[in-house]
Design a protein around this motif. Structure first.
Motif, PDB file in Angstrom:
ATOM      1  N   GLY A   1       0.793  -1.222   0.000  1.00  0.00           N
ATOM      2  CA  GLY A   1       0.000   0.000   0.000  1.00  0.00           C
ATOM      3  C   GLY A   1       0.820   1.264   0.000  1.00  0.00           C
ATOM      4  O   GLY A   1       1.598   1.538  -0.918  1.00  0.00           O
ATOM      5  N   SER A   2       0.683   2.034   1.070  1.00  0.00           N
ATOM      6  CA  SER A   2       1.342   3.339   1.142  1.00  0.00           C
ATOM      7  C   SER A   2       2.859   3.230   1.190  1.00  0.00           C
ATOM      8  O   SER A   2       3.562   4.215   0.955  1.00  0.00           O
ATOM      9  N   SER A   3       3.389   2.051   1.518  1.00  0.00           N
ATOM     10  CA  SER A   3       4.849   1.887   1.590  1.00  0.00           C
ATOM     11  C   SER A   3       5.342   0.929   0.516  1.00  0.00           C
ATOM     12  O   SER A   3       6.330   0.223   0.709  1.00  0.00           O
TER      13      SER A   3
ATOM     14  N   ILE B   1       2.494  -0.375 -12.736  1.00  0.00           N
ATOM     15  CA  ILE B   1       2.322  -0.490 -11.276  1.00  0.00           C
ATOM     16  C   ILE B   1       3.421   0.268 -10.551  1.00  0.00           C
ATOM     17  O   ILE B   1       3.178   0.903  -9.512  1.00  0.00           O
ATOM     18  N   ASP B   2       4.639   0.242 -11.092  1.00  0.00           N
ATOM     19  CA  ASP B   2       5.735   0.983 -10.469  1.00  0.00           C
ATOM     20  C   ASP B   2       5.436   2.474 -10.434  1.00  0.00           C
ATOM     21  O   ASP B   2       5.698   3.145  -9.433  1.00  0.00           O
ATOM     22  N   ARG B   3       4.899   3.001 -11.547  1.00  0.00           N
ATOM     23  CA  ARG B   3       4.573   4.437 -11.593  1.00  0.00           C
ATOM     24  C   ARG B   3       3.433   4.768 -10.635  1.00  0.00           C
ATOM     25  O   ARG B   3       3.499   5.738  -9.882  1.00  0.00           O
ATOM     26  N   ILE B   4       2.378   3.957 -10.676  1.00  0.00           N
ATOM     27  CA  ILE B   4       1.234   4.207  -9.797  1.00  0.00           C
ATOM     28  C   ILE B   4       1.635   4.090  -8.338  1.00  0.00           C
ATOM     29  O   ILE B   4       1.256   4.912  -7.500  1.00  0.00           O
ATOM     30  N   GLY B   5       2.403   3.058  -8.013  1.00  0.00           N
ATOM     31  CA  GLY B   5       2.783   2.819  -6.623  1.00  0.00           C
ATOM     32  C   GLY B   5       3.660   3.889  -6.030  1.00  0.00           C
ATOM     33  O   GLY B   5       3.679   4.079  -4.812  1.00  0.00           O
ATOM     34  N   ASP B   6       4.383   4.623  -6.894  1.00  0.00           N
ATOM     35  CA  ASP B   6       5.307   5.642  -6.404  1.00  0.00           C
ATOM     36  C   ASP B   6       4.684   7.033  -6.356  1.00  0.00           C
ATOM     37  O   ASP B   6       5.322   7.986  -5.922  1.00  0.00           O
TER      38      ASP B   6
ATOM     39  N   ARG C   1      -0.172   6.807  -2.505  1.00  0.00           N
ATOM     40  CA  ARG C   1       0.186   6.546  -1.105  1.00  0.00           C
ATOM     41  C   ARG C   1      -0.806   7.239  -0.174  1.00  0.00           C
ATOM     42  O   ARG C   1      -1.207   6.675   0.855  1.00  0.00           O
ATOM     43  N   SER C   2      -1.226   8.441  -0.529  1.00  0.00           N
ATOM     44  CA  SER C   2      -2.177   9.182   0.307  1.00  0.00           C
ATOM     45  C   SER C   2      -3.539   8.491   0.356  1.00  0.00           C
ATOM     46  O   SER C   2      -4.184   8.448   1.407  1.00  0.00           O
ATOM     47  N   LEU C   3      -3.980   7.941  -0.768  1.00  0.00           N
ATOM     48  CA  LEU C   3      -5.267   7.243  -0.794  1.00  0.00           C
ATOM     49  C   LEU C   3      -5.239   5.993   0.083  1.00  0.00           C
ATOM     50  O   LEU C   3      -6.219   5.685   0.770  1.00  0.00           O
TER      51      LEU C   3
ATOM     52  N   ILE D   1      -6.999   4.907   7.684  1.00  0.00           N
ATOM     53  CA  ILE D   1      -7.637   5.705   8.738  1.00  0.00           C
ATOM     54  C   ILE D   1      -9.131   5.398   8.797  1.00  0.00           C
ATOM     55  O   ILE D   1      -9.703   5.208   9.885  1.00  0.00           O
ATOM     56  N   ALA D   2      -9.768   5.314   7.626  1.00  0.00           N
ATOM     57  CA  ALA D   2     -11.203   5.019   7.588  1.00  0.00           C
ATOM     58  C   ALA D   2     -11.488   3.639   8.162  1.00  0.00           C
ATOM     59  O   ALA D   2     -12.481   3.441   8.883  1.00  0.00           O
ATOM     60  N   PHE D   3     -10.624   2.697   7.876  1.00  0.00           N
ATOM     61  CA  PHE D   3     -10.789   1.331   8.406  1.00  0.00           C
ATOM     62  C   PHE D   3     -10.722   1.344   9.933  1.00  0.00           C
ATOM     63  O   PHE D   3     -11.526   0.694  10.618  1.00  0.00           O
TER      64      PHE D   3
END
Length: 210
Positions: A18-20, A88-93, A98-100, A106-108
């Motif tokens: 996810g974010s990391s 995926i590399d571009r999206i993941g970075d 990461r913010s989403l 947080i919502a969870f």
């Protein structure tokens, strides 16, 4: 792995981290460097050149970003034979990605956390990848026992490594880096190894040696 399973696990890694999310190519290059230059000044994350774990994490991040953004090229020995998926590399970075993920975490917690102190775990979720790497490389090269003289400071931190799923058998791993079972003594147990063997028998992966 077959192309299908490689893509399956690539996507699974992206969703789980996810974010990391860590770029597999950059991670593979740094891991190969770590083995080649273990606990020397060329090691990208040896704890023996930093006052604290934060300093090591910052240095690791800087080297990682250089490879992610192709600011530097690795030595020929560390190139190729790693999976890549540019989309995926571009999206993941992306910071928006990461913010989403962080918003989702947080919502969870808001929905399911039963006690206030559980929210203190959120930073670990935000930075799980770097924290995992820091624990493995800091503890695995400073604390524990050694089965082998690898000419470095690698240690086996826990004889029953359920915390890091076997990755804190760093001394064993540096002795036999191609062995998928990180536990080498009778009193050691790598919980990932039975799963890897099962995946081999199910033909999800293929081990060169069983």
């Amino acid at each position: 792995m077959s192309p299908f399973w490689e893509k399956f696990f690539y996507m699974s890694t992206f969703l789980a981290q996810g974010s990391s999310f860590l770029n597999p190519r950059a991670y593979a290059i740094m891991h190969r460097m770590h083995h080649a230059y273990s606990d020397t000044e060329k090691d990208p994350h040896s704890p023996h050149f930093f006052k604290d774990v934060i300093g090591m994490m910052v240095q690791t991040k800087n080297i990682y970003l250089d490879y992610v953004r192709f600011k530097i090229e690795p030595e020929p020995a560390f190139r190729d034979n790693y999976p890549t998926w540019p989309l995926i590399d571009r999206i993941g970075d992306l910071w928006i990605t990461r913010s989403l993920f962080i918003v989702f975490y947080i919502a969870f917690y808001i929905q399911f956390a039963e006690y206030w102190w559980m929210f203190l775990l959120l930073p670990i979720h935000f930075l799980m990848g770097p924290i995992h790497g820091a624990v493995v490389n800091w503890c695995g090269h400073k604390y524990g026992y050694s089965n082998y003289d690898n000419h470095d400071h690698s240690k086996n931190t826990l004889p029953l490594d359920f915390l890091m799923l076997g990755e804190l058998f760093q001394n064993n791993h540096h002795k036999k880096p191609n062995n998928v079972n990180f536990a080498l003594k009778w009193y050691e147990f790598d919980p990932s190894y039975p799963i890897i063997k099962l995946m081999h028998h199910l033909r999800i992966i293929r081990l060169r040696k069983v």
